[in-house]
Write a protein that holds these residues in place. Structure first.
Motif, short mmCIF file in Angstrom:
data_model
loop_
_atom_site.label_atom_id
_atom_site.label_comp_id
_atom_site.label_asym_id
_atom_site.label_seq_id
_atom_site.Cartn_x
_atom_site.Cartn_y
_atom_site.Cartn_z
N SER A 145 16.84 78.85 -29.22
CA SER A 145 16.30 79.44 -28.17
C SER A 145 17.32 78.70 -26.74
CB SER A 145 14.88 78.31 -27.60
OG SER A 145 13.82 78.91 -28.39
N SER A 146 17.09 79.45 -25.49
CA SER A 146 18.07 78.88 -24.51
C SER A 146 17.65 78.98 -22.97
CB SER A 146 19.36 79.54 -24.56
OG SER A 146 19.02 81.13 -24.34
N LEU A 155 21.53 75.50 -21.43
CA LEU A 155 21.28 74.76 -22.68
C LEU A 155 21.21 75.92 -23.67
CD1 LEU A 155 20.67 72.73 -25.03
CD2 LEU A 155 18.20 72.72 -24.15
N ALA A 156 21.97 75.82 -24.70
CA ALA A 156 21.70 76.90 -25.97
C ALA A 156 21.72 76.30 -27.29
CB ALA A 156 22.99 78.09 -25.83
N GLN A 157 20.47 76.39 -27.69
CA GLN A 157 20.31 75.83 -29.11
C GLN A 157 20.92 76.54 -30.35
OE1 GLN A 157 16.07 75.10 -29.22
NE2 GLN A 157 16.03 73.21 -28.30
N ALA A 191 24.70 74.11 -28.90
CA ALA A 191 25.79 75.01 -28.81
C ALA A 191 26.52 74.90 -27.34
CB ALA A 191 25.63 76.42 -29.10
N THR A 192 25.78 74.90 -26.41
CA THR A 192 26.03 74.64 -24.97
C THR A 192 25.13 73.63 -24.43
OG1 THR A 192 27.20 76.73 -24.80
CG2 THR A 192 26.58 75.72 -22.81
N HIS A 204 27.14 67.62 -22.99
CA HIS A 204 27.12 67.21 -24.25
C HIS A 204 26.60 68.34 -25.31
CE1 HIS A 204 26.94 63.36 -22.81
NE2 HIS A 204 25.96 63.72 -22.18
N PRO A 205 27.67 69.30 -25.67
CA PRO A 205 27.49 70.14 -26.88
C PRO A 205 27.45 69.46 -28.08
CG PRO A 205 29.94 70.43 -26.08
CD PRO A 205 29.03 69.44 -24.97
N GLY A 206 27.00 70.01 -28.95
CA GLY A 206 26.73 69.58 -30.31
C GLY A 206 25.92 68.07 -30.64
N GLY A 207 25.01 67.92 -29.49
CA GLY A 207 23.97 67.09 -29.72
C GLY A 207 22.60 67.25 -30.32
#
Length: 220
Positions: A145-146, A155-157, A191-192, A204-207
């Motif tokens: 989702s994003s 936010l991009a999951q 991812a973003t 905080h990408p990668g959280g």
């Protein structure tokens, strides 16, 4: 850079509490590593908590106002754990919501309408900006989702990948007796992830990220 602007719609002179109940697509991420230490010990991995939560109401209402389809985003920065307070929070409501829907969802998210979890969260906020009316783009697709407000936040999951095979992993955090914000969270990573709004600024990408479908209400 484009910037969201605060809505100019006046609130009713007497915004009375009404019975409400909503089920939402909950899309969230924070600066913790995937897994989020807050879910287990109550404290962030790295000291402060910097997070975004996006929601799209699947079904529900506030009094006689239907909230189905309404979108919102909450961006926040806390110097320590959320329960320790001093939060700097901004609330965005999709500009396609009607004035009545925007007023209702603002009452819920601000905690003024009563009911968990927002009534408890309201006590942790030192500075609240909003509700800000803005165009919210949102895609609901599980752990893929994003959401974004162009030029303001995004936010991009993305699913967690197996270290050996590279295959997508399905991981859940489950609270058998019920959690504070959700009961079952489908764990992902970001991812973003960024926010550039006023004093709320982070990347905080990668959280930690999760997708859930909680139901909240101010009714017993």
């Amino acid at each position: 850079m484009p910037q969201a602007t605060a809505g100019s719609e006046p609130r009713p002179a007497a915004a009375l509490r009404a019975p409400w109940r909503i089920t939402v697509h909950n899309i969230e991420a924070c600066n913790c590593t995937p897994g989020c230490n807050c879910q287990f010990t109550g404290f962030p991995d790295k000291g402060p908590c910097e997070a975004m939560i996006g929601g799209e109401v699947r079904e529900g209402s506030y009094g006689d106002v239907s909230l189905a389809g309404v979108r919102y985003v909450i961006a926040c920065m806390y110097p320590k754990a959320i329960h320790e307070g001093s939060g700097n929070v901004a609330v965005f409501i999709d500009d396609r919501a009607t004035p009545a829907q925007a007023e209702a969802i603002a009452m819920i998210l601000s905690g003024q309408a009563g009911g968990m979890p927002f009534e408890a969260l309201a006590g942790t906020i030192a500075q609240l900006d909003g509700p800000v009316r803005a165009p919210i783009e949102m895609t609901v697709k599980g752990t893929k989702s994003s959401f974004k407000i162009p030029g303001v936040l995004e936010l991009a999951q993305t699913p967690i990948l197996d270290a050996i095979s590279g295959a997508e992993k399905e991981v859940q955090i489950v609270y058998p007796k019920g959690g504070f914000f959700w009961d079952v969270g489908n764990v992902a990573t970001s991812a973003t992830m960024f926010c550039d709004y006023g004093s709320i600024r982070f990347r905080h990408p990668g959280g930690f990220a999760s997708y859930a479908t909680p139901t909240w209400s101010n009714q017993a």
